[in-house]
Design a protein around this motif. Structure first.
Motif, PDB file in Angstrom:
ATOM      1  N   ARG A 197       0.835  -1.210   0.000  1.00  8.33           N
ATOM      2  CA  ARG A 197       0.000   0.000   0.000  1.00  8.33           C
ATOM      3  C   ARG A 197       0.871   1.263   0.000  1.00  8.33           C
ATOM      4  O   ARG A 197       0.554   2.253  -0.667  1.00  8.33           O
ATOM      5  CB  ARG A 197      -0.936  -0.015   1.201  1.00  8.33           C
ATOM      6  CG  ARG A 197      -1.956  -1.155   1.157  1.00  8.33           C
ATOM      7  CD  ARG A 197      -2.904  -1.138   2.347  1.00  8.33           C
ATOM      8  NE  ARG A 197      -3.696  -2.348   2.399  1.00  8.33           N
ATOM      9  CZ  ARG A 197      -4.778  -2.595   1.652  1.00  8.33           C
ATOM     10  NH1 ARG A 197      -5.196  -1.674   0.785  1.00  8.33           N
ATOM     11  NH2 ARG A 197      -5.436  -3.733   1.771  1.00  8.33           N
ATOM     12  N   ALA A 198       1.973   1.223   0.746  1.00  7.41           N
ATOM     13  CA  ALA A 198       2.877   2.376   0.762  1.00  7.41           C
ATOM     14  C   ALA A 198       3.497   2.607  -0.609  1.00  7.41           C
ATOM     15  O   ALA A 198       3.825   3.749  -0.974  1.00  7.41           O
ATOM     16  CB  ALA A 198       3.979   2.160   1.803  1.00  7.41           C
ATOM     17  N   PRO A 250      21.027  -0.981   3.440  1.00  2.00           N
ATOM     18  CA  PRO A 250      20.352  -0.339   4.571  1.00  2.00           C
ATOM     19  C   PRO A 250      18.962  -0.919   4.813  1.00  2.00           C
ATOM     20  O   PRO A 250      18.370  -1.561   3.933  1.00  2.00           O
ATOM     21  CB  PRO A 250      20.265   1.132   4.145  1.00  2.00           C
ATOM     22  CG  PRO A 250      21.207   1.284   3.010  1.00  2.00           C
ATOM     23  CD  PRO A 250      21.288  -0.038   2.343  1.00  2.00           C
ATOM     24  N   VAL A 251      18.431  -0.623   6.002  1.00  2.73           N
ATOM     25  CA  VAL A 251      17.170  -1.209   6.456  1.00  2.73           C
ATOM     26  C   VAL A 251      16.125  -0.118   6.668  1.00  2.73           C
ATOM     27  O   VAL A 251      16.417   0.925   7.255  1.00  2.73           O
ATOM     28  CB  VAL A 251      17.383  -1.986   7.771  1.00  2.73           C
ATOM     29  CG1 VAL A 251      16.063  -2.558   8.283  1.00  2.73           C
ATOM     30  CG2 VAL A 251      18.413  -3.091   7.574  1.00  2.73           C
ATOM     31  N   ILE A 252      14.924  -0.379   6.218  1.00  2.53           N
ATOM     32  CA  ILE A 252      13.747   0.409   6.596  1.00  2.53           C
ATOM     33  C   ILE A 252      12.841  -0.547   7.365  1.00  2.53           C
ATOM     34  O   ILE A 252      12.460  -1.598   6.837  1.00  2.53           O
ATOM     35  CB  ILE A 252      12.997   0.949   5.363  1.00  2.53           C
ATOM     36  CG1 ILE A 252      13.890   1.866   4.538  1.00  2.53           C
ATOM     37  CG2 ILE A 252      11.721   1.670   5.775  1.00  2.53           C
ATOM     38  CD1 ILE A 252      13.338   2.163   3.159  1.00  2.53           C
ATOM     39  N   ALA A 253      12.513  -0.218   8.597  1.00  2.70           N
ATOM     40  CA  ALA A 253      11.724  -1.143   9.408  1.00  2.70           C
ATOM     41  C   ALA A 253      10.824  -0.374  10.348  1.00  2.70           C
ATOM     42  O   ALA A 253      11.163   0.719  10.819  1.00  2.70           O
ATOM     43  CB  ALA A 253      12.643  -2.064  10.210  1.00  2.70           C
ATOM     44  N   TYR A 254       9.692  -0.967  10.641  1.00  2.78           N
ATOM     45  CA  TYR A 254       8.862  -0.442  11.716  1.00  2.78           C
ATOM     46  C   TYR A 254       9.613  -0.560  13.037  1.00  2.78           C
ATOM     47  O   TYR A 254      10.361  -1.520  13.267  1.00  2.78           O
ATOM     48  CB  TYR A 254       7.556  -1.219  11.815  1.00  2.78           C
ATOM     49  CG  TYR A 254       6.467  -0.769  10.864  1.00  2.78           C
ATOM     50  CD1 TYR A 254       6.219   0.585  10.641  1.00  2.78           C
ATOM     51  CD2 TYR A 254       5.655  -1.704  10.217  1.00  2.78           C
ATOM     52  CE1 TYR A 254       5.208   1.002   9.794  1.00  2.78           C
ATOM     53  CE2 TYR A 254       4.637  -1.309   9.368  1.00  2.78           C
ATOM     54  CZ  TYR A 254       4.415   0.050   9.150  1.00  2.78           C
ATOM     55  OH  TYR A 254       3.400   0.461   8.309  1.00  2.78           O
ATOM     56  N   ASP A 255       9.391   0.394  13.913  1.00  4.04           N
ATOM     57  CA  ASP A 255      10.041   0.436  15.219  1.00  4.04           C
ATOM     58  C   ASP A 255       9.308  -0.515  16.162  1.00  4.04           C
ATOM     59  O   ASP A 255       8.509  -0.111  16.999  1.00  4.04           O
ATOM     60  CB  ASP A 255      10.030   1.864  15.761  1.00  4.04           C
ATOM     61  CG  ASP A 255      10.852   2.009  17.027  1.00  4.04           C
ATOM     62  OD1 ASP A 255      11.504   1.027  17.431  1.00  4.04           O
ATOM     63  OD2 ASP A 255      10.834   3.102  17.620  1.00  4.04           O
ATOM     64  N   ILE A 277       1.662   3.526   7.363  1.00  5.56           N
ATOM     65  CA  ILE A 277       1.917   3.304   5.945  1.00  5.56           C
ATOM     66  C   ILE A 277       2.479   4.561   5.295  1.00  5.56           C
ATOM     67  O   ILE A 277       3.381   4.488   4.443  1.00  5.56           O
ATOM     68  CB  ILE A 277       0.638   2.812   5.252  1.00  5.56           C
ATOM     69  CG1 ILE A 277       0.301   1.393   5.746  1.00  5.56           C
ATOM     70  CG2 ILE A 277       0.790   2.836   3.739  1.00  5.56           C
ATOM     71  CD1 ILE A 277      -1.015   0.853   5.254  1.00  5.56           C
ATOM     72  N   THR A 278       1.995   5.725   5.722  1.00  8.53           N
ATOM     73  CA  THR A 278       2.537   6.974   5.169  1.00  8.53           C
ATOM     74  C   THR A 278       4.005   7.118   5.532  1.00  8.53           C
ATOM     75  O   THR A 278       4.852   7.481   4.694  1.00  8.53           O
ATOM     76  CB  THR A 278       1.738   8.174   5.692  1.00  8.53           C
ATOM     77  OG1 THR A 278       0.375   8.051   5.263  1.00  8.53           O
ATOM     78  CG2 THR A 278       2.314   9.486   5.174  1.00  8.53           C
ATOM     79  N   GLY A 279       4.350   6.838   6.796  1.00  7.67           N
ATOM     80  CA  GLY A 279       5.747   6.916   7.226  1.00  7.67           C
ATOM     81  C   GLY A 279       6.625   5.914   6.506  1.00  7.67           C
ATOM     82  O   GLY A 279       7.783   6.201   6.177  1.00  7.67           O
ATOM     83  N   LEU A 280       6.073   4.730   6.238  1.00  4.38           N
ATOM     84  CA  LEU A 280       6.834   3.714   5.505  1.00  4.38           C
ATOM     85  C   LEU A 280       7.137   4.202   4.086  1.00  4.38           C
ATOM     86  O   LEU A 280       8.266   4.060   3.597  1.00  4.38           O
ATOM     87  CB  LEU A 280       6.021   2.415   5.467  1.00  4.38           C
ATOM     88  CG  LEU A 280       6.771   1.095   5.295  1.00  4.38           C
ATOM     89  CD1 LEU A 280       7.736   0.852   6.434  1.00  4.38           C
ATOM     90  CD2 LEU A 280       5.764  -0.053   5.188  1.00  4.38           C
ATOM     91  N   ALA A 281       6.137   4.811   3.451  1.00  2.90           N
ATOM     92  CA  ALA A 281       6.342   5.348   2.102  1.00  2.90           C
ATOM     93  C   ALA A 281       7.388   6.460   2.109  1.00  2.90           C
ATOM     94  O   ALA A 281       8.274   6.504   1.234  1.00  2.90           O
ATOM     95  CB  ALA A 281       5.025   5.865   1.539  1.00  2.90           C
ATOM     96  N   GLU A 282       7.316   7.351   3.095  1.00  2.00           N
ATOM     97  CA  GLU A 282       8.279   8.455   3.157  1.00  2.00           C
ATOM     98  C   GLU A 282       9.701   7.943   3.337  1.00  2.00           C
ATOM     99  O   GLU A 282      10.651   8.488   2.748  1.00  2.00           O
ATOM    100  CB  GLU A 282       7.895   9.397   4.298  1.00  2.00           C
ATOM    101  CG  GLU A 282       6.603  10.170   4.035  1.00  2.00           C
ATOM    102  CD  GLU A 282       6.132  10.944   5.249  1.00  2.00           C
ATOM    103  OE1 GLU A 282       6.696  10.714   6.353  1.00  2.00           O
ATOM    104  OE2 GLU A 282       5.192  11.757   5.116  1.00  2.00           O
TER     105      GLU A 282
END
Length: 462
Positions: free
Chosen positions: A302-303, A382-387, A413-418
């Protein structure tokens, strides 16, 4: 302490690693982490026996062993053994002698459905009670039927726990008869730990590893404890060592349930770390996980709508398989993302899948440690992950990626997209995090993980 060749030295003991099942490409990080522990011991000259308890066909178990050996996940195929293969070793049919000796007079429960386990020739060996739709099936004392050479039930053992302990008693006795030294059993399963916490033959020490979070949503330290863990915590003090994969989970448990001298941190290992990150090739972001509800892969998809509108040339590769594959494919199609989001299926190539990727994204509700992120960081990705607990918080505290808030355990989801857009458009920042990823991965290098495991075992033996 170092072993010859510069490796980590493990105490002189017999080593058993016990798991409910070990099947190639099943159970994700659990299987990877369990086999990695076995390799650490084998590489140090303390090759363990890998023990499984799933009642599959002997030919399937043989195929699993051969495949793991082919991949180099185990040193030798015959170092992996299964209870039911060995229960089926009666010379003239029926159960093996050790199981017949463990049985007492009795009969199966006629009110229950039973699953019959047969040997390679199709002869009945064991009758297992089917405790349907009960998460506590393993604690049942319903009689397990033991069959003789003529195919009749010659006795029973009282439940799965007694069956498992009978096999372990036989293994321990045979090992100590060969050489009288301690036996270290590394238990990889909470359910099995509950059944074995107070089982302690002469000379046996029990170390218990942890693979997953112990709390329910929103997965905060004070969140409700998963009811499946309550019985385990009641016996946790019986283990000689409990090896937590992250410092934060250990702290949370001790603050809530009290300190325990046997609680230690022994993180799972990252693969060998590259000398420098692989050059970025294209605008590819990667996911690698089971396609299961807890992984929240739909959040990343969705992101991606927002990501695609800003960086149309970017692609999201999703590696892994699972029960949600068809649902996720439909979501990709409904959102019109088929040109830029693809489900790649099972990954057989290992961590090289991250080479050249801009980042890995992890949208899980929780992790035990997060092996796929360690694999990515070992390649400079690098990693993008939920906290979320319990992997990303520890892994990214010194950089190497972006932690996205997970308010109330609902995701953002907005933060994940950013975060994904930032990785794709800020190349200097992304490259800085790639260098940090290699530095973080060194903290989880195989030597560090082996040293922590050895410390846990030394503690258990004390």
């Amino acid at each position: 302490m170092s072993a010859p060749g510069g490796g980590v030295e493990f105490p002189d003991a017999w080593y058993l690693i016990l798991a409910s099942r070990l099947i190639p490409d099943l159970d994700g990080g659990f299987t990877v982490a369990t086999l990695a522990r076995a390799r650490q011991l084998a590489d140090a000259g303390r090759e363990p026996l890998l023990l499984t308890l799933d009642p599959g066909r002997p030919e399937n178990h043989a195929a699993h062993r051969e495949e793991f050996a082919r991949r180099g996940a185990i040193a030798r195929a015959d170092a992996m053994r299964n209870l039911f293969d060995e229960a089926s070793s009666g010379v003239d049919g029926g159960a093996a002698d050790w199981l017949r000796r463990a049985a007492h007079a009795g009969s199966v429960d006629e009110s229950l459905e039973y699953r019959q386990v047969t040997d390679a020739m199709g002869r009945p060996v064991v009758d297992l009670p089917v405790i349907a739709e009960d998460p506590d099936w393993h604690t049942s004392a319903a009689p397990v039927g033991v069959r003789g050479a003529d195919g009749s039930v010659v006795g029973v053992v009282d439940g799965f726990g007694e069956l498992y302990r009978a096999w372990l008693d036989e293994l321990v006795a045979s090992l100590r008869a060969r050489e009288d030294k301690p036996v270290v059993l590394i238990c990889e399963s909470r359910q099995l730990g509950e059944l074995l916490a107070r089982w302690r033959p002469e000379g046996v020490r029990l170390a218990h590893t942890i693979h997953i979070a112990h709390v329910l949503p929103p997965y905060t330290p004070d969140a409700p404890v998963n009811p499946l863990w309550e019985r385990w915590f009641a016996v946790a003090g019986e283990f000689d060592a409990v090896l937590w994969p992250t410092p934060q989970q250990k702290r949370d448990v001790e603050q809530r349930f009290g300190a325990h001298s046997g609680y230690l941190v022994a993180a799972n290992a990252a693969p060998r770390v590259l000398a420098e990150p692989a050059p970025v090739a294209g605008n590819r972001i990667v996911m690698l996980n089971r396609l299961a509800p807890v992984k929240r892969v739909d959040h990343a998809i969705r992101a991606w709508q927002s990501v695609h509108s800003v960086v149309p040339a970017a692609t999201l590769e999703i590696w892994g398989d699972g029960v949600l594959r068809d649902d996720l494919q439909r979501l990709i199609e409904e959102l019109g993302l088929t040109a830029s989001v693809v489900l790649r299926g099972r990954n057989d190539a290992g961590p090289v899948v991250f080479d050249g990727a801009v980042a890995i994204v992890q949208s899980s509700a929780y992790e035990g440690q997060g092996l796929s992120t360690l694999e990515a960081m070992s390649r400079g990705c690098p990693v993008i992950a939920y906290d979320v607990p319990y992997g990303p918080q520890d892994q990214l505290e010194h950089g190497a990626g972006i932690l996205v808030p997970d308010p109330g355990g609902r995701g953002d989801i907005t933060g994940l997209a950013e975060a994904m857009i930032r990785m794709l458009t800020d190349r200097p920042g992304r490259d800085r995090m790639a260098a940090e990823a290699l530095e973080v991965a060194h903290r989880f290098a195989p030597e560090a993980a082996a040293a922590a495991l050895a410390a846990g075992i030394r503690h258990a033996l004390r």
